[in-house]
Design a protein around this motif. Structure first.
Motif, PDB file in Angstrom:
ATOM      1  N   ASP A 225      -4.631  -2.215  10.180  1.00  0.00           N
ATOM      2  CA  ASP A 225      -5.438  -2.146   8.958  1.00  0.00           C
ATOM      3  C   ASP A 225      -5.827  -0.702   8.645  1.00  0.00           C
ATOM      4  OD1 ASP A 225      -5.446  -4.875   8.439  1.00  0.00           O
ATOM      5  OD2 ASP A 225      -7.631  -5.051   8.396  1.00  0.00           O
ATOM      6  N   PHE A 226      -6.214   0.038   9.678  1.00  0.00           N
ATOM      7  CA  PHE A 226      -6.651   1.426   9.491  1.00  0.00           C
ATOM      8  C   PHE A 226      -5.549   2.263   8.860  1.00  0.00           C
ATOM      9  CE2 PHE A 226      -7.131   5.751  11.423  1.00  0.00           C
ATOM     10  CZ  PHE A 226      -8.298   6.124  10.770  1.00  0.00           C
ATOM     11  N   TYR A 227      -4.334   2.142   9.379  1.00  0.00           N
ATOM     12  CA  TYR A 227      -3.234   2.945   8.834  1.00  0.00           C
ATOM     13  C   TYR A 227      -2.850   2.503   7.426  1.00  0.00           C
ATOM     14  CZ  TYR A 227      -2.411   5.550  13.155  1.00  0.00           C
ATOM     15  OH  TYR A 227      -2.516   6.396  14.237  1.00  0.00           O
ATOM     16  N   PHE A 228      -2.957   1.212   7.122  1.00  0.00           N
ATOM     17  CA  PHE A 228      -2.750   0.768   5.736  1.00  0.00           C
ATOM     18  C   PHE A 228      -3.761   1.462   4.815  1.00  0.00           C
ATOM     19  CE2 PHE A 228      -0.854  -3.582   7.017  1.00  0.00           C
ATOM     20  CZ  PHE A 228       0.435  -3.155   6.737  1.00  0.00           C
ATOM     21  N   MET A 229      -5.014   1.482   5.253  1.00  0.00           N
ATOM     22  CA  MET A 229      -6.067   2.076   4.447  1.00  0.00           C
ATOM     23  C   MET A 229      -5.828   3.567   4.243  1.00  0.00           C
ATOM     24  SD  MET A 229      -8.987   4.138   4.740  1.00  0.00           S
ATOM     25  CE  MET A 229      -9.443   4.016   6.473  1.00  0.00           C
ATOM     26  N   ILE A 230      -5.442   4.259   5.303  1.00  0.00           N
ATOM     27  CA  ILE A 230      -5.190   5.695   5.188  1.00  0.00           C
ATOM     28  C   ILE A 230      -4.074   5.962   4.187  1.00  0.00           C
ATOM     29  CG2 ILE A 230      -4.303   7.722   6.421  1.00  0.00           C
ATOM     30  CD1 ILE A 230      -7.232   7.143   6.993  1.00  0.00           C
ATOM     31  N   LEU A 231      -2.975   5.222   4.289  1.00  0.00           N
ATOM     32  CA  LEU A 231      -1.855   5.430   3.368  1.00  0.00           C
ATOM     33  C   LEU A 231      -2.280   5.125   1.933  1.00  0.00           C
ATOM     34  CD1 LEU A 231       1.148   6.104   3.007  1.00  0.00           C
ATOM     35  CD2 LEU A 231       1.634   3.670   3.363  1.00  0.00           C
ATOM     36  N   ASP A 232      -3.058   4.082   1.752  1.00  0.00           N
ATOM     37  CA  ASP A 232      -3.490   3.682   0.418  1.00  0.00           C
ATOM     38  C   ASP A 232      -4.444   4.708  -0.193  1.00  0.00           C
ATOM     39  OD1 ASP A 232      -3.779   1.907  -1.799  1.00  0.00           O
ATOM     40  OD2 ASP A 232      -5.621   1.117  -0.944  1.00  0.00           O
ATOM     41  N   ARG A 233      -5.388   5.192   0.596  1.00  0.00           N
ATOM     42  CA  ARG A 233      -6.413   6.104   0.075  1.00  0.00           C
ATOM     43  C   ARG A 233      -5.971   7.568   0.092  1.00  0.00           C
ATOM     44  NH1 ARG A 233      -9.275   3.369  -3.089  1.00  0.00           N
ATOM     45  NH2 ARG A 233      -7.154   2.611  -3.257  1.00  0.00           N
TER      46      ARG A 233
ATOM     47  N   TYR B  25       0.794  -1.220   0.000  1.00  0.00           N
ATOM     48  CA  TYR B  25       0.000   0.000   0.000  1.00  0.00           C
ATOM     49  C   TYR B  25       0.834   1.281   0.000  1.00  0.00           C
ATOM     50  CZ  TYR B  25      -3.116  -3.724   1.375  1.00  0.00           C
ATOM     51  OH  TYR B  25      -3.791  -4.911   1.404  1.00  0.00           O
ATOM     52  N   GLU B  26       2.148   1.165   0.020  1.00  0.00           N
ATOM     53  CA  GLU B  26       2.997   2.353   0.024  1.00  0.00           C
ATOM     54  C   GLU B  26       3.073   2.936  -1.384  1.00  0.00           C
ATOM     55  OE1 GLU B  26       6.767   1.574   1.798  1.00  0.00           O
ATOM     56  OE2 GLU B  26       5.892   0.724   3.636  1.00  0.00           O
ATOM     57  N   PRO B  27       3.060   4.248  -1.511  1.00  0.00           N
ATOM     58  CA  PRO B  27       3.074   4.853  -2.850  1.00  0.00           C
ATOM     59  C   PRO B  27       4.227   4.376  -3.732  1.00  0.00           C
ATOM     60  CG  PRO B  27       2.540   6.507  -1.204  1.00  0.00           C
ATOM     61  CD  PRO B  27       2.902   5.261  -0.444  1.00  0.00           C
ATOM     62  N   ALA B  28       5.436   4.284  -3.181  1.00  0.00           N
ATOM     63  CA  ALA B  28       6.568   3.843  -3.991  1.00  0.00           C
ATOM     64  C   ALA B  28       6.392   2.401  -4.441  1.00  0.00           C
ATOM     65  CB  ALA B  28       7.868   4.000  -3.209  1.00  0.00           C
ATOM     66  N   ALA B  29       5.851   1.557  -3.558  1.00  0.00           N
ATOM     67  CA  ALA B  29       5.621   0.156  -3.915  1.00  0.00           C
ATOM     68  C   ALA B  29       4.537   0.040  -4.980  1.00  0.00           C
ATOM     69  CB  ALA B  29       5.234  -0.641  -2.675  1.00  0.00           C
TER      70      ALA B  29
ATOM     71  N   PHE C 156      10.278  -0.649  11.085  1.00  0.00           N
ATOM     72  CA  PHE C 156       9.744   0.527  10.384  1.00  0.00           C
ATOM     73  C   PHE C 156       8.736   0.121   9.322  1.00  0.00           C
ATOM     74  CE2 PHE C 156      10.078   3.161   6.488  1.00  0.00           C
ATOM     75  CZ  PHE C 156       9.303   4.220   6.944  1.00  0.00           C
ATOM     76  N   ASP C 157       7.561   0.696   9.447  1.00  0.00           N
ATOM     77  CA  ASP C 157       6.476   0.497   8.495  1.00  0.00           C
ATOM     78  C   ASP C 157       5.911   1.879   8.204  1.00  0.00           C
ATOM     79  OD1 ASP C 157       3.717   0.081   7.526  1.00  0.00           O
ATOM     80  OD2 ASP C 157       4.165  -2.030   7.879  1.00  0.00           O
ATOM     81  N   LEU C 158       5.947   2.286   6.959  1.00  0.00           N
ATOM     82  CA  LEU C 158       5.574   3.652   6.611  1.00  0.00           C
ATOM     83  C   LEU C 158       4.182   4.010   7.107  1.00  0.00           C
ATOM     84  CD1 LEU C 158       5.987   6.343   5.185  1.00  0.00           C
ATOM     85  CD2 LEU C 158       5.352   5.231   3.030  1.00  0.00           C
ATOM     86  N   SER C 159       3.221   3.123   6.937  1.00  0.00           N
ATOM     87  CA  SER C 159       1.843   3.457   7.300  1.00  0.00           C
ATOM     88  C   SER C 159       1.701   3.704   8.792  1.00  0.00           C
ATOM     89  CB  SER C 159       0.888   2.354   6.846  1.00  0.00           C
ATOM     90  OG  SER C 159       1.217   1.119   7.444  1.00  0.00           O
ATOM     91  N   ALA C 160       2.210   2.796   9.618  1.00  0.00           N
ATOM     92  CA  ALA C 160       2.083   2.934  11.071  1.00  0.00           C
ATOM     93  C   ALA C 160       2.947   4.068  11.599  1.00  0.00           C
ATOM     94  CB  ALA C 160       2.454   1.624  11.759  1.00  0.00           C
ATOM     95  N   ASN C 161       4.154   4.217  11.053  1.00  0.00           N
ATOM     96  CA  ASN C 161       5.053   5.271  11.517  1.00  0.00           C
ATOM     97  C   ASN C 161       4.463   6.642  11.209  1.00  0.00           C
ATOM     98  OD1 ASN C 161       7.665   5.947  12.733  1.00  0.00           O
ATOM     99  ND2 ASN C 161       8.246   6.698  10.707  1.00  0.00           N
ATOM    100  N   ASN C 162       4.006   6.824   9.989  1.00  0.00           N
ATOM    101  CA  ASN C 162       3.402   8.097   9.615  1.00  0.00           C
ATOM    102  C   ASN C 162       2.132   8.350  10.422  1.00  0.00           C
ATOM    103  OD1 ASN C 162       1.268   9.579   7.745  1.00  0.00           O
ATOM    104  ND2 ASN C 162       3.290  10.258   7.099  1.00  0.00           N
TER     105      ASN C 162
END
Length: 469
Positions: A272-280, A104-108, A365-371
């Motif tokens: 899951d919530f932070y994955f969704m936020i990063l994705d959307r 779900y990361e933009p670069a990925a 380090f996980d971009l979604s949770a860290n951010n």
């Protein structure tokens, strides 16, 4: 077509069981190749060649390769740019379908789109599957058809929708294509072994299983009562394994439900919530989720940032937490909130500075949770709480490390300080300091800021922004 092989591209899912892409590939009935790419787009940007995460991945791949070989397959490992290596490998193997789990990361997402285009140009395809989340993308939407932006309504919708099928283990019979080659060494990749063993970190599926069995047997039901106390072994310590997928989120959710471990399940839903936020909302990578907070006039104070990074702020709990991070690459979750609040709302520094430091230091380090965590602390993210929530580092210390056990472990110069002063050692008299051999300002720094004064400055800083809205 039945004998045309398929390729499973492992990324942050380093296990051979309960793996969505692998199960789908095996279910195809075609021979399955398995591959991993040490992506130079990521590795070349790392500041050191002694990176624990690379060491962890390499050791986890050795376990994965052994597990696949026991099933008749093996792991093909490449070192290069994934956008080059995957299409090239697919062509070499005669593969027209590559299976992978969605990231779900933009670069990925950009990387996957580039790989998909190249595969399509030669008649192939990249097929992506849900694996690291229970719900993803647009599976949970508000009544207005929009993504949730506040956690509690998201959690309620998550729980309401959840069925046994959503967390059932994924597997399928099938056949692997044999792999003759061996894995590269760390030296082949230009990296060196690290201190994972000294820190007691066991990589791979074996390490995940060891931690999970211990947590489930002894602590999962008491997680809610123990999780906030850093001197107590109360959390799961599985974060690095979740980050690299050496254990399945479906297995953890299944157990949390069976054990009625609501507090633990809540943390998995946050993930899951932070994955969704990063994705959307991919703009959160470098901008505030709430755009008005990009107008905050942050302080320019390199010395304050350095003191925070080094654990030399004069606030013992903050310093102990930062020293734990610098020593081990991990920090207790309660302390992540405390030190983040301190950076943004005591030192007045931009949350992005702290987010970057954590990104460099954290094994997990996980971009979604860290951010998400940093924007929560800065009140610029998905948060229903008011912007004037400011953690007091002394009262947090008194509440969550009441006897100073954690502080003394990581700030040994304070070892002899009595409990009543351990949270604010500058309040000791000079004679008592001399008697203990710990003079504030000489043997341990005095407070870098006065919390009460810093709090007022923060309230004023945020008030300006809120008034402009």
């Amino acid at each position: 077509m039945e004998n045309t092989p398929v390729l499973v591209w492992f990324r942050r899912d380093l296990r051979d069981h309960d793996h969505a892409a692998l199960a789908a590939a095996l279910a195809s009935g075609r021979p399955v190749h398995c591959a991993f790419v040490f992506d130079r787009n990521i590795l070349d940007a790392l500041p050191t060649r002694n990176d624990r995460r690379v060491d962890f991945i390499h050791a986890s791949l050795q376990q994965l390769d052994a597990a696949l070989r026991s099933r008749g397959g093996g792991l093909i490992v490449r070192h290069g740019r994934a956008t080059d290596e995957l299409p090239r490998l697919a062509a070499e193997l005669g593969v027209n379908a590559v299976y992978a789990n969605r990231d779900y990361e933009p670069a990925a997402k950009a990387r996957d789109a580039a790989v998909a285009r190249q595969l399509a140009a030669s008649g192939g395809s990249l097929q992506l599957f849900k694996d690291q989340a229970i719900f993803e993308r647009d599976e949970l939407l508000t009544g207005a058809g929009r993504p949730y932006t506040v956690f509690t309504p998201y959690k309620n919708a998550w729980l309401k929708r959840l069925s046994a099928a959503d967390h059932a283990p994924l597997s399928a019979p099938g056949r692997f294509a044999p792999v003759p080659e061996n894995l590269p060494t760390l030296a082949d990749l230009g990296f060196a072994p690290t201190d994972l063993g000294e820190l007691g970190i066991v990589p791979g599926m074996a390490g995940a299983r060891q931690l999970w069995d211990e947590f489930r047997a002894g602590r999962i039901r008491r997680y809610g009562a123990l999780r906030d106390f850093p001197a107590i072994r109360g959390v799961s310590y599985l974060s690095v394994h979740l980050r690299f997928g050496t254990i399945s989120i479906r297995e953890l959710v299944t157990a949390a439900l069976a054990e009625q471990a609501d507090s633990w399940l809540n943390e998995l839903i946050w993930r899951d919530f932070y994955f969704m936020i990063l994705d959307r909302f991919p703009q959160v990578v470098d901008r505030a989720f709430k755009p008005e907070y990009d107008a905050i006039n942050w302080a320019d104070w390199p010395e304050g940032l350095a003191a925070w990074q080094q654990g030399r702020t004069g606030y013992p709990l903050v310093d102990a937490a930062m020293r734990q991070l610098n020593h081990s690459g991990w920090m207790h979750n309660r302390l992540r909130m405390v030190v983040a609040s301190f950076l943004c709302k005591d030192l007045g520094l931009d949350w992005r500075l702290g987010e970057k430091y954590f990104a460099d230091q954290l094994n997990d380090f996980d971009l979604s949770a860290n951010n998400g965590g940093w924007q929560w602390a800065a009140s610029s993210g998905c948060d229903a709480q008011p912007w004037f929530r400011i953690f007091n580092p002394v009262t947090q210390s008194e509440k969550f490390d009441p006897e100073g056990k954690f502080i003394r472990r990581y700030v040994p110069e304070l070892a002899r300080v009595p409990d009543k002063f351990i949270h604010a050692p500058w309040t000791m008299g000079r004679l008592e300091q001399e008697a203990l051999g710990i003079v504030i300002g000489r043997d341990y720094p005095g407070p870098i800021v006065d919390h009460a004064a810093a709090r007022e400055q923060t309230l004023a800083r945020y008030a300006v922004v809120k008034k402009a809205v």
